[in-house]
Design an enzyme around this catalytic site. Structure first.
Site, mmCIF file in Angstrom:
data_model
loop_
_atom_site.group_PDB
_atom_site.id
_atom_site.type_symbol
_atom_site.label_atom_id
_atom_site.label_comp_id
_atom_site.label_asym_id
_atom_site.label_seq_id
_atom_site.Cartn_x
_atom_site.Cartn_y
_atom_site.Cartn_z
ATOM 1 C CB SER A 135 -2.795 -49.662 -64.152
ATOM 2 O OG SER A 135 -4.126 -49.216 -64.090
ATOM 3 C CE LYS A 160 -4.672 -49.144 -60.698
ATOM 4 N NZ LYS A 160 -4.073 -48.008 -59.967
ATOM 5 C CE LYS A 162 -7.344 -47.455 -63.518
ATOM 6 N NZ LYS A 162 -7.233 -46.523 -62.370
ATOM 7 C CG ASP A 187 -7.880 -47.786 -59.144
ATOM 8 O OD1 ASP A 187 -8.756 -47.286 -58.401
ATOM 9 O OD2 ASP A 187 -6.962 -47.119 -59.665
ATOM 10 C CD GLU A 212 -5.419 -47.511 -56.798
ATOM 11 O OE1 GLU A 212 -4.913 -48.549 -57.303
ATOM 12 O OE2 GLU A 212 -5.113 -46.375 -57.176
ATOM 13 C CG ASP A 237 -5.304 -42.877 -56.617
ATOM 14 O OD1 ASP A 237 -4.799 -41.757 -56.459
ATOM 15 O OD2 ASP A 237 -5.412 -43.401 -57.746
ATOM 16 C CE LYS A 261 -2.355 -42.263 -59.100
ATOM 17 N NZ LYS A 261 -3.668 -42.129 -59.744
ATOM 18 N N GLY A 289 0.491 -44.047 -60.719
ATOM 19 C CA GLY A 289 0.913 -43.413 -61.965
ATOM 20 C C GLY A 289 -0.241 -42.642 -62.575
HETATM 21 O O1 OSB Z 1 -6.400 -44.352 -60.572
HETATM 22 O O2 OSB Z 1 -4.394 -44.936 -60.567
HETATM 23 C C1 OSB Z 1 -5.334 -44.393 -61.138
HETATM 24 C C2 OSB Z 1 -4.307 -43.401 -64.674
HETATM 25 C C3 OSB Z 1 -4.860 -42.141 -64.757
HETATM 26 C C4 OSB Z 1 -5.585 -41.643 -63.700
HETATM 27 C C5 OSB Z 1 -5.744 -42.415 -62.552
HETATM 28 C C6 OSB Z 1 -5.175 -43.674 -62.447
HETATM 29 C C7 OSB Z 1 -4.473 -44.185 -63.553
HETATM 30 C C8 OSB Z 1 -3.902 -45.531 -63.590
HETATM 31 C C9 OSB Z 1 -2.734 -45.780 -64.517
HETATM 32 O O3 OSB Z 1 -4.339 -46.465 -62.964
HETATM 33 C C10 OSB Z 1 -1.445 -45.877 -63.811
HETATM 34 C C11 OSB Z 1 -0.259 -45.839 -64.742
HETATM 35 O O4 OSB Z 1 0.105 -46.898 -65.253
HETATM 36 O O5 OSB Z 1 0.318 -44.746 -64.967
HETATM 37 MG MG MG Z 2 -6.145 -45.242 -58.656
#
Ligand code: OSB
Ligand code: MG
Length: 367
Positions: A135, A160, A162, A187, A212, A237, A261, A289
């Site tokens: 990510s 992925k 953001k 995402d 996402e 999510d 999660k 994550g």
């Molecule tokens: O939206 O998935 C998410 C990290 C912190 C809070 C929300 C998210 C994330 C990530 C990182 O996208 C995922 C990871 O590599 O741990």
């Molecule tokens: Mg997410």
């Protein structure tokens, strides 16, 4: 299992590289590390809330409060046969899934360790490696493209990125131009509304694996409206905080994929139920994550070894996040997978000296 002592610590470790999402840029991560001791065994868990109520309403401080004032007092002089026995305590506390999940995770670790089997085995996992994705946060375009190329070259199975309003279609377009047809997803962390339908329809043209959480963090209805307009699968999510949310989302057609999660849904027992429900409905799941330290990462790996986790997970190698972690590091295999630990419990060694070095708050409860 009778719990004799519980130690809570807030541990703070800087990221190798700041992580930016639609809700902000962070330089470091704080997690509560839960350490449970029975007469002869120990178990570790990690509470994954951020230090601000930006991703969800929970924070490190609300987790501490719920654990110290409501969950831990209920655990005194109780006999636990399995981690499911915590559900009775959890039922009387509304919400606060991340606080619950952290202590449940520690009890699962202790339970599996006592049985001498891996957490993956206890949960019903059937894989020896799990697929790893990465990510990538919001950044300057050239830096982002360099990061994407680097992570792809390292072997990660999907990328992925953001997105947020003003940082979306042009990013995907550039990545497609530079990197071709790689497995790519976005995402939004709830940054859009149905008024942004045009942007969503544009994103729909780029063959993304999924989009996402484009809409409200607590929304299921608008996502169902949006999903009908798009060929690209939506993945939820933030909106899925319980088994019930997952049931409604599937009934309403709010998404075609769910990111599980265990922190967000209140633990591993709840995660397994969502996994089973999705498998029954032929809906793919993958493990999200929260930039976890090694204990949380090990737990995510064990969870994602279940058969329904059939898309690459947001579980990257330790060196994508931290120079130094509180456990043995997780490495990326050349084929873009991470090996599921086979040892008892979470199966990784916790380095007490590193935990101590990064501890910013500590309290011990002895029964
Ligand atoms: O939206 O998935 C998410 C990290 C912190 C809070 C929300 C998210 C994330 C990530 C990182 O996208 C995922 C990871 O590599 O741990
Ligand atoms: Mg997410």
């Amino acid at each position: 299992m009778k719990i004799k002592a519980i130690e809570l610590r807030v541990v703070e470790i800087p990221y190798i590289y700041p992580f930016e999402t639609s809700f902000g840029r962070e330089e470091r991560n704080q997690e509560i590390i839960v350490h449970l001791c029975s007469e002869e065994m120990e178990g570790f868990g990690e509470c994954v809330a951020l230090d601000k109520p930006s991703y969800s309403y929970e924070t490190v401080n609300t987790e501490w409060h719920i654990l110290e004032d409501f969950i831990i007092p209920e655990m005194e002089s109780r006999e636990f046969e399995t981690p499911d026995d915590l559900q009775g305590i959890f039922k009387r506390i509304r919400g606060h899934p991340m606080a619950k999940a952290g202590i449940e995770e520690a009890l699962y670790d202790l339970y599996a360790t006592q049985k001498g089997v891996s957490l993956s085995r206890v949960l019903g996992g059937n894989k020896s490696t799990i697929e790893s994705g990465v990510s990538i946060g919001i950044d300057k375009m050239e830096t982002l493209l360099k990061n994407v190329a680097e992570k792809w070259a390292e072997g990660y199975k999907r990328i992925k990125v953001k997105i947020k309003p003003g940082w979306d279609v042009q990013v995907v377009k550039r990545i497609r131009k530079e990197m071709g047809d790689i497995p790519l997803m976005v995402d939004a962390n709830a940054a859009y509304t149905l008024a942004d339908m045009d942007i969503m329809k544009e994103l729909d043209q780029y063959g993304l694996m999924m989009i996402e959480q484009p809409l409200g963090y607590d929304d299921l209805y608008d996502h169902a409206v949006l999903q009908k307009e798009l060929a690209t699968p939506l993945c939820l999510d933030e909106s899925i905080e319980s088994v019930r949310d997952a049931e409604i989302a599937l009934k309403m057609g709010s998404c075609k994929i769910i990111n599980i999660k265990h922190g967000r849904v209140g633990g591993l027992t709840a995660s397994r139920k969502i996994h089973d429900l999705c498998m029954k409905n032929k809906v793919p799941v993958w493990a999200g994550g929260m930039l976890e330290f090694g204990i949380g990462r090990a737990t995510n790996i064990a969870l994602s070894s279940l058969p329904g986790f059939c898309l690459p997970n947001d579980i990257s190698a330790t060196d994508r996040y931290y120079h130094q972690d509180i456990t043995d590091p997780f490495m990326l295999n050349p084929d873009g997978t991470i090996t599921v630990p086979e040892g008892p419990g979470i199966g990784v060694h916790v380095h007490d000296d590193v935990v101590e070095k990064f501890t910013v708050r500590r309290k011990e409860f002895r029964f």
